[in-house]
Design a protein around this motif. Structure first.
Motif, mmCIF file in Angstrom:
data_model
loop_
_atom_site.group_PDB
_atom_site.id
_atom_site.type_symbol
_atom_site.label_atom_id
_atom_site.label_comp_id
_atom_site.label_asym_id
_atom_site.label_seq_id
_atom_site.Cartn_x
_atom_site.Cartn_y
_atom_site.Cartn_z
ATOM 1 N N LEU A 1 10.659 0.530 8.059
ATOM 2 C CA LEU A 1 9.840 0.853 6.890
ATOM 3 C C LEU A 1 8.801 -0.226 6.616
ATOM 4 O O LEU A 1 7.628 0.074 6.346
ATOM 5 N N VAL A 2 9.219 -1.489 6.701
ATOM 6 C CA VAL A 2 8.290 -2.591 6.439
ATOM 7 C C VAL A 2 7.203 -2.626 7.507
ATOM 8 O O VAL A 2 6.013 -2.798 7.206
ATOM 9 N N LYS A 3 7.585 -2.465 8.758
ATOM 10 C CA LYS A 3 6.614 -2.535 9.849
ATOM 11 C C LYS A 3 5.601 -1.388 9.771
ATOM 12 O O LYS A 3 4.392 -1.612 9.936
ATOM 13 N N MET A 4 6.064 -0.169 9.518
ATOM 14 C CA MET A 4 5.149 0.963 9.446
ATOM 15 C C MET A 4 4.208 0.841 8.245
ATOM 16 O O MET A 4 3.025 1.166 8.338
ATOM 17 N N GLY A 5 4.725 0.362 7.114
ATOM 18 C CA GLY A 5 3.857 0.157 5.960
ATOM 19 C C GLY A 5 2.805 -0.912 6.213
ATOM 20 O O GLY A 5 1.640 -0.771 5.799
ATOM 21 N N LEU A 6 3.189 -1.974 6.914
ATOM 22 C CA LEU A 6 2.240 -3.033 7.242
ATOM 23 C C LEU A 6 1.145 -2.526 8.177
ATOM 24 O O LEU A 6 -0.040 -2.841 8.017
ATOM 25 N N ARG A 7 1.528 -1.737 9.161
ATOM 26 C CA ARG A 7 0.537 -1.200 10.099
ATOM 27 C C ARG A 7 -0.393 -0.207 9.421
ATOM 28 O O ARG A 7 -1.583 -0.148 9.744
ATOM 29 N N ASN A 8 0.117 0.574 8.499
ATOM 30 C CA ASN A 8 -0.720 1.558 7.815
ATOM 31 C C ASN A 8 -1.755 0.897 6.909
ATOM 32 O O ASN A 8 -2.904 1.334 6.854
ATOM 33 N N ILE A 9 -1.355 -0.147 6.199
ATOM 34 C CA ILE A 9 -2.292 -0.750 5.241
ATOM 35 C C ILE A 9 -3.314 -1.640 5.935
ATOM 36 O O ILE A 9 -4.443 -1.800 5.453
ATOM 37 N N VAL B 1 -2.544 -9.206 2.766
ATOM 38 C CA VAL B 1 -1.676 -8.157 2.232
ATOM 39 C C VAL B 1 -0.370 -8.799 1.799
ATOM 40 O O VAL B 1 -0.023 -9.905 2.236
ATOM 41 N N ALA B 2 0.364 -8.101 0.929
ATOM 42 C CA ALA B 2 1.633 -8.644 0.440
ATOM 43 C C ALA B 2 2.536 -7.505 0.012
ATOM 44 O O ALA B 2 2.073 -6.406 -0.325
ATOM 45 N N TRP C 1 3.343 -2.118 0.145
ATOM 46 C CA TRP C 1 2.334 -3.085 0.559
ATOM 47 C C TRP C 1 1.070 -2.890 -0.276
ATOM 48 O O TRP C 1 0.664 -1.763 -0.555
ATOM 49 N N ILE C 2 0.432 -4.014 -0.649
ATOM 50 C CA ILE C 2 -0.815 -3.950 -1.404
ATOM 51 C C ILE C 2 -1.823 -4.906 -0.760
ATOM 52 O O ILE C 2 -1.455 -5.875 -0.082
ATOM 53 N N LEU C 3 -3.104 -4.623 -0.960
ATOM 54 C CA LEU C 3 -4.176 -5.505 -0.503
ATOM 55 C C LEU C 3 -4.434 -6.584 -1.545
ATOM 56 O O LEU C 3 -4.421 -6.313 -2.746
ATOM 57 N N LEU C 4 -4.678 -7.795 -1.084
ATOM 58 C CA LEU C 4 -4.915 -8.923 -1.977
ATOM 59 C C LEU C 4 -6.396 -9.279 -1.973
ATOM 60 O O LEU C 4 -7.031 -9.336 -0.912
#
Length: 407
Positions: free
Chosen positions: A270-278, A301-302, A335-338
């Motif tokens: 879940l963490v990896k797919m969310g990171l790749r998507n954002i 990102v964070a 995940w959000i953009l900073l």
């Protein structure tokens, strides 16, 4: 009687499709040079095109007429409706929209309910008898619009209950599942013939009150993926799917360690797919140890909403892992953009404005002089000290002697 198409309808349908195909073909093309044909030449070209189109209409109409004749013969031979035989022969999809409830069918339904109340238990009136009674009676025309609308509503609710209502008996449940899977299996076979697709269908119970076994259908490609790619049989795969549907992780994990392993694997995914998507980088990997430097500072990102003080998954319990997964599913953790300001504030809060990777650990044998590596008889490399001949500079003897050395 089977459905028959007149020759005029076939000709009109063929003409429509040819014109549609011609329009699609020329719609995206750009004219490269100006047409310098005279009016006579254009008229001649139009006449030739008309003759060609007429020949196409005739051939397509003849082919459709031949197909309809073959379908009609097969339908008569097997005592089947024309449309149903056409669907089977041409591999057409059987999924269609439900017919709209009309007043006549609603009236027949309400009349059947009244007639069936007077019959013995287990018996019901036949549709042909109901239609005969309805045709002989003149009460349909005397029904008010309000009563007719109420009958339509009742009939629509009965349709919905029949199609999607709960099944009270296990026999009825198993029969419903079996018939649905058989219909979907044929649909998937026809879809594979039309679109060259591969499919896998599994239906398993998720309640202990049901007693039917898992139903599955798979083509050769899907079966080979499970048996060769995953290393288990298709029946075992379906059994594990049923166990998970019934009991969750308790159905496929033998103890708490296995449950924690499966939860950690799912959470990392879940963490990896969310990171790749954002970030839009399909090959990016999550860096758990150097998260602030390699992920936050590098990609801006964070993770927000992480419901735990630690990001070390190995130190988290099963309850905490489940809590984090639920937070991902609900959207609380994401995940959000900073922005530049958020990134500067985060750096200031974490380490006084400067982030650096931790120093690497010192080797255990740091400062110790190591001898040369020498390949052993195997593929492994061993560390050995130099021999006396090597230290003296003497030539080394060969491991193998050539025929020329005997001389």
């Amino acid at each position: 009687m089977p459905l028959q198409y007149s020759r005029e309808k076939q000709h009109a349908r063929a003409k429509y499709y040819v014109e549609l195909m011609t329009k699609k073909y020329y719609s995206g093309k750009k004219r490269t040079k100006k047409n310098n044909l005279s009016q006579v030449q254009r008229r001649a070209a139009a006449e030739r095109a008309a003759v060609t189109n007429k020949a196409i209409y005739a051939d397509i109409s003849a082919e459709w007429a031949r197909q309809d004749e073959v379908i009609r013969e097969l339908a008569f031979k097997h005592n089947m409706h024309f449309r149903k035989m056409k669907r089977k022969l041409l591999r057409l999809s059987t999924f269609g929209k439900a017919r709209k409830v009309n007043g006549w069918n609603a009236w027949l339904h309400c009349m059947a309910l009244k007639i069936n109340e007077d019959l013995p238990p287990g018996e019901k009136a036949k549709l042909a008898d109901l239609q005969a009674i309805a045709c002989s009676a003149d009460t349909y025309s005397d029904i008010s619009p309000e009563d007719l609308q109420a009958m339509k509503t009742c009939h629509a609710q009965w349709r919905l209950l029949k199609a999607k209502g709960s099944r009270m008996q296990n026999k009825a449940i198993a029969h419903d599942v079996r018939c649905t899977v058989n219909a979907m299996e044929q649909e998937l076979i026809d879809l594979s013939a039309r679109c060259e697709s591969s499919s896998l269908l599994i239906v398993a119970r998720r309640s202990a009150h049901s007693t039917y076994s898992p139903y599955y259908t798979a083509d050769d490609s899907a079966r080979n993926f499970i048996e060769l790619g995953l290393g288990i049989s298709l029946h075992e795969f379906c059994t594990k799917f049923e166990a998970y549907a019934l009991m969750g992780l308790d159905g496929i994990a033998k103890n708490d360690n296995q449950r924690r392993t499966l939860l950690k694997r799912h959470l990392r995914m879940l963490v990896k797919m969310g990171l790749r998507n954002i970030t839009g980088k399909p090959a990016l990997e999550m860096k758990w140890k150097n998260y602030e430097i390699d992920i936050v500072s590098e990609h801006h990102v964070a993770l927000t909403g992480w419901p735990s003080a630690s990001m070390n998954l190995d130190s988290l319990s099963t309850v905490t892992l489940n809590k984090i997964i639920d937070a991902f599913d609900s959207g609380e953790c994401k995940w959000i953009l900073l922005s530049a300001e958020d990134l500067a504030a985060r750096r200031e809060q974490s380490s006084g404005g400067e982030l650096s990777k931790p120093p690497r650990k010192t080797r255990v044998d740091a400062g110790v002089q190591r001898g040369p590596y020498k390949k052993s008889s195997g593929s492994a490399r061993s560390m050995e000290s130099p021999s006396e001949d090597e230290e003296a500079g003497a030539p080394l003897s060969n491991e193998y002697i050539d025929d020329s050395d005997d001389n």
